[in-house]
Structures are given as C-alpha cells and as structure tokens.
Design a protein around this motif. Structure first.
Motif, mmCIF file in Angstrom:
data_model
loop_
_atom_site.group_PDB
_atom_site.id
_atom_site.type_symbol
_atom_site.label_atom_id
_atom_site.label_comp_id
_atom_site.label_asym_id
_atom_site.label_seq_id
_atom_site.Cartn_x
_atom_site.Cartn_y
_atom_site.Cartn_z
ATOM 1 N N GLU A 1 -1.939 -6.681 -1.515
ATOM 2 C CA GLU A 1 -0.906 -6.296 -1.101
ATOM 3 C C GLU A 1 -0.573 -7.046 -2.717
ATOM 4 O OE1 GLU A 1 2.129 -9.015 2.078
ATOM 5 O OE2 GLU A 1 0.756 -10.181 0.668
ATOM 6 N N LEU A 2 -1.477 -8.007 -3.471
ATOM 7 C CA LEU A 2 -0.784 -8.035 -4.739
ATOM 8 C C LEU A 2 -0.519 -6.942 -5.631
ATOM 9 C CD1 LEU A 2 -0.843 -10.343 -6.006
ATOM 10 C CD2 LEU A 2 -3.136 -10.369 -6.514
ATOM 11 N N TRP A 3 -1.657 -5.612 -5.408
ATOM 12 C CA TRP A 3 -0.921 -4.605 -6.450
ATOM 13 C C TRP A 3 0.377 -4.326 -6.270
ATOM 14 C CZ3 TRP A 3 -3.964 -2.025 -10.185
ATOM 15 C CH2 TRP A 3 -3.932 -1.014 -10.924
ATOM 16 N N ASN A 4 0.454 -4.175 -4.957
ATOM 17 C CA ASN A 4 1.272 -3.016 -4.896
ATOM 18 C C ASN A 4 2.727 -3.787 -5.300
ATOM 19 O OD1 ASN A 4 0.198 -1.049 -3.957
ATOM 20 N ND2 ASN A 4 -0.009 -1.549 -1.716
ATOM 21 N N ARG A 5 2.934 -5.707 -4.586
ATOM 22 C CA ARG A 5 4.235 -5.953 -5.020
ATOM 23 C C ARG A 5 3.984 -6.703 -6.011
ATOM 24 N NH1 ARG A 5 6.582 -8.006 0.186
ATOM 25 N NH2 ARG A 5 8.258 -8.277 -1.280
ATOM 26 N N SER A 6 3.246 -6.697 -6.683
ATOM 27 C CA SER A 6 3.168 -6.449 -9.018
ATOM 28 C C SER A 6 4.003 -5.802 -9.306
ATOM 29 C CB SER A 6 1.877 -6.710 -8.753
ATOM 30 O OG SER A 6 0.701 -8.702 -8.537
ATOM 31 N N HIS A 7 3.482 -4.650 -8.604
ATOM 32 C CA HIS A 7 3.793 -3.595 -9.615
ATOM 33 C C HIS A 7 5.345 -2.551 -8.698
ATOM 34 C CE1 HIS A 7 0.019 -2.667 -10.519
ATOM 35 N NE2 HIS A 7 0.533 -2.227 -11.386
ATOM 36 N N GLU B 1 6.656 -2.645 -5.790
ATOM 37 C CA GLU B 1 6.409 -2.270 -4.611
ATOM 38 C C GLU B 1 7.045 -3.016 -3.885
ATOM 39 O OE1 GLU B 1 6.478 0.634 -3.912
ATOM 40 O OE2 GLU B 1 4.984 2.110 -5.109
ATOM 41 N N ASP B 2 8.894 -3.373 -2.063
ATOM 42 C CA ASP B 2 9.043 -3.632 -1.476
ATOM 43 C C ASP B 2 8.469 -3.894 -0.332
ATOM 44 O OD1 ASP B 2 9.213 -1.354 0.015
ATOM 45 O OD2 ASP B 2 10.667 -1.023 -0.280
ATOM 46 N N GLU B 3 8.541 -4.575 0.931
ATOM 47 C CA GLU B 3 7.710 -5.067 1.923
ATOM 48 C C GLU B 3 7.219 -4.398 2.656
ATOM 49 O OE1 GLU B 3 9.144 -8.239 5.597
ATOM 50 O OE2 GLU B 3 10.173 -7.883 4.929
ATOM 51 N N TYR B 4 8.150 -2.836 2.991
ATOM 52 C CA TYR B 4 7.438 -2.300 3.849
ATOM 53 C C TYR B 4 5.943 -1.288 2.830
ATOM 54 C CZ TYR B 4 11.431 -3.812 6.069
ATOM 55 O OH TYR B 4 12.192 -4.559 6.760
ATOM 56 N N GLN B 5 6.208 -1.371 1.499
ATOM 57 C CA GLN B 5 5.336 -0.649 0.998
ATOM 58 C C GLN B 5 4.022 -1.243 0.683
ATOM 59 O OE1 GLN B 5 8.203 0.837 -1.834
ATOM 60 N NE2 GLN B 5 8.356 2.847 -1.456
ATOM 61 N N SER B 6 3.787 -2.459 0.665
ATOM 62 C CA SER B 6 2.602 -3.782 0.603
ATOM 63 C C SER B 6 1.162 -3.053 0.886
ATOM 64 C CB SER B 6 3.484 -4.888 0.863
ATOM 65 O OG SER B 6 3.172 -4.500 2.313
ATOM 66 N N ARG B 7 1.597 -2.037 2.164
ATOM 67 C CA ARG B 7 0.173 -1.932 2.832
ATOM 68 C C ARG B 7 0.146 -0.848 2.153
ATOM 69 N NH1 ARG B 7 1.114 -3.563 9.206
ATOM 70 N NH2 ARG B 7 1.423 -6.132 8.620
ATOM 71 N N THR B 8 1.154 0.232 1.288
ATOM 72 C CA THR B 8 0.369 1.561 0.778
ATOM 73 C C THR B 8 -1.263 1.365 0.214
ATOM 74 O OG1 THR B 8 2.727 1.885 0.541
ATOM 75 C CG2 THR B 8 1.364 3.221 -0.796
ATOM 76 N N GLY B 9 -1.734 2.374 0.227
ATOM 77 C CA GLY B 9 -3.187 2.452 -0.028
ATOM 78 C C GLY B 9 -3.322 2.460 -1.512
ATOM 79 N N VAL B 10 -4.269 2.147 -2.089
ATOM 80 C CA VAL B 10 -4.524 2.072 -3.664
ATOM 81 C C VAL B 10 -5.670 2.322 -3.831
ATOM 82 C CG1 VAL B 10 -4.123 -0.243 -5.886
ATOM 83 C CG2 VAL B 10 -2.696 -0.154 -3.823
ATOM 84 N N THR B 11 -5.414 3.477 -4.635
ATOM 85 C CA THR B 11 -7.337 4.057 -4.734
ATOM 86 C C THR B 11 -7.995 2.747 -6.038
ATOM 87 O OG1 THR B 11 -6.082 5.703 -5.345
ATOM 88 C CG2 THR B 11 -8.449 5.851 -5.835
ATOM 89 N N GLN B 12 -7.632 2.133 -6.532
ATOM 90 C CA GLN B 12 -8.352 1.523 -7.706
ATOM 91 C C GLN B 12 -8.941 0.432 -6.460
ATOM 92 O OE1 GLN B 12 -4.791 2.508 -8.219
ATOM 93 N NE2 GLN B 12 -4.764 2.876 -10.044
ATOM 94 N N VAL B 13 -7.617 -0.046 -5.348
ATOM 95 C CA VAL B 13 -8.427 -1.369 -5.080
ATOM 96 C C VAL B 13 -9.191 -1.153 -3.949
ATOM 97 C CG1 VAL B 13 -7.638 -3.432 -3.477
ATOM 98 C CG2 VAL B 13 -6.351 -2.251 -5.003
ATOM 99 N N ALA B 14 -9.850 0.236 -2.913
ATOM 100 C CA ALA B 14 -10.340 0.579 -2.377
ATOM 101 C C ALA B 14 -11.405 0.737 -2.859
ATOM 102 C CB ALA B 14 -9.683 2.019 -1.696
ATOM 103 N N ILE B 15 -11.737 1.579 -3.893
ATOM 104 C CA ILE B 15 -12.778 2.049 -4.998
ATOM 105 C C ILE B 15 -13.602 0.387 -4.878
ATOM 106 C CG2 ILE B 15 -13.770 2.596 -7.069
ATOM 107 C CD1 ILE B 15 -12.453 4.496 -7.026
ATOM 108 N N TRP B 16 -12.579 -0.523 -5.306
ATOM 109 C CA TRP B 16 -13.274 -1.663 -5.748
ATOM 110 C C TRP B 16 -14.496 -2.454 -4.809
ATOM 111 C CZ3 TRP B 16 -10.297 -5.757 -4.505
ATOM 112 C CH2 TRP B 16 -10.947 -7.883 -4.462
ATOM 113 N N TRP B 17 -13.555 -2.137 -3.703
ATOM 114 C CA TRP B 17 -13.817 -3.344 -2.448
ATOM 115 C C TRP B 17 -14.601 -2.325 -1.695
ATOM 116 C CZ3 TRP B 17 -13.479 -7.685 -1.440
ATOM 117 C CH2 TRP B 17 -13.699 -8.272 -0.266
#
Length: 225
Positions: free
Chosen positions: A127-133, A135-151
């Motif tokens: 959420e931090l990645w998406n909202r900082s870039h 994205e609106d509330e409805y896109q905050s759960r969109t997958g982020v490759t960088q975050v997924a690889i990190w976690w």
C-alpha cells in the motif's frame, strides 16, 4: 488531500533511508563473507580432522566473525528501516489520503507479532508503494513486483535459516536427535543467507523508489498549496 508532507518530514525520511541503505549494504557484505567462509569451512572439514590452532580453523573463525557482524548490521538496519517505515506511512496520513489501511505504529510492530508478521508488513509496504506513487484507494492492493520479491526473499530466507538453527539447538538440548547430512544443512543455511542478500538488495530498491516518490508528492503539494 487536505494536508501535506513538510520539507522537514521529507528530509527525515531521506535520512532514515540513507542510514538503512548503508546498514543494508554492510549487512550484505557480511553475509557474502559468511557464505564464502562457511563453504570454505565445510571443504576444510571434509578433507580431514580439525584441531584448535590448526590453520583449517581459519574459515570457521572468519565465518563466525562475519555472522556476528551480520547480526550487528542487521539490528542497525532494522532500527533505521522501522523508523523509515513509520515515517513513510505517517507521511501518507499527513497528506490526508483516503482509505489508508496501514497504520504507522502497527505496521512496524507487526514484524514482531507471530502470524501477523507473515503478511501485515507486506500488505503495508504494498500500500505504501502504491499510494506514494499516486495510485488511488482502489488500486492500493495492486501487486508490486519489487515488494513481492523483497518479501518472498525475506520470508524464505528466514524459514531456511531458522529451520537449520532450530534443528541444531534442538539436537543440542534434546535426548532425541534428528540427524541430517551436514552438506544438506549447510546447503539450506547458505540458501537462506542468499535469500536474505536478495531481500536486502530489494529493500534498498524499495526505499529509494518510495522516498523519491514521496519527495515528488511533497513538491506537487507545495506547488498547488
């Protein structure tokens, strides 16, 4: 949006980011040294009996020192990262973005709460990645490759290292022994350390991207204030 990120808040976020990146870099160096030394130590162990004072003990000593250095740098990096994580999420709340689910204190504390630590930090970072870039509330759960690889790298590495360490401690204190080939244990341990290196590198990428995105967010807010 009804608030804004102040220049002071942005500067503090950047400072936390830099400290985390430096500690993460030192952590990766320590892990790489530990990986090489452990592999070297296993090779030395395979070719003959090792006594104290024997030159063959050198890789074991190096590996031990590198692991200690890795632990120290990990603690430093974790503290700096938690400060950054808290500040970055707090910045989004300061801007007044609607629909934020992540909370500054809970997102950081969740790293130390069983079960929650498996998914809360990941969801908060996504959420931090998406909202900082932007994205609106409805896109905050969109997958982020960088975050997924990190976690995934962090969790996988942690499971492997903790499994081997836990098995060793169990065999040390319990009358029941679970015997596994030493090469298998070493392979699992080294794989875990490699995953941790990938996680640290991935975290640096995330820190830079989000810190830069929030600086842009501050600039835009300053322009239209």
């Amino acid at each position: 949006m009804r608030g804004h990120i102040t220049p002071q808040a942005n500067a503090r976020l950047a400072t936390y980011s830099i400290f985390t990146q430096l500690a993460a870099a030192a952590y990766v160096v320590a892990l790489i040294i530990a990986i090489v030394a452990l592999a070297w130590a296993e090779y030395r162990r395979q070719i003959g009996y090792i006594e104290l004072g024997d030159p063959k003990m050198v890789p074991f000593v190096i590996a031990g020192l590198a692991i200690i250095a890795g632990l120290v740098t990990f603690i430093v990096a974790m503290i700096a990262f938690l400060l950054w994580f808290h500040k970055a999420i707090a910045n989004l709340h300061a801007v007044g973005l609607a629909g934020l689910r992540a909370r500054p204190v809970w997102s950081g504390a969740s790293f130390f709460v069983p079960v929650a630590q498996l998914f809360v930090p990941f969801l908060a970072m996504r959420e931090l990645w998406n909202r900082s870039h932007g994205e609106d509330e409805y896109q905050s759960r969109t997958g982020v490759t960088q975050v997924a690889i990190w976690w995934m790298s962090f969790v996988t590495g942690s499971l492997l290292v903790f499994f081997v360490t836990g098995l060793g401690l169990f065999n040390l204190v319990s009358p029941v022994k679970f015997i596994a080939p030493s090469l298998l244990n070493l392979s699992l341990m080294l794989s875990g350390l490699v995953f941790w290196c990938v996680a640290a590198a991935g975290l640096v990428v995330i820190l830079r991207a989000i810190t830069l995105a929030q600086a842009t967010l501050m600039d835009e807010k300053t322009v239209f204030a």
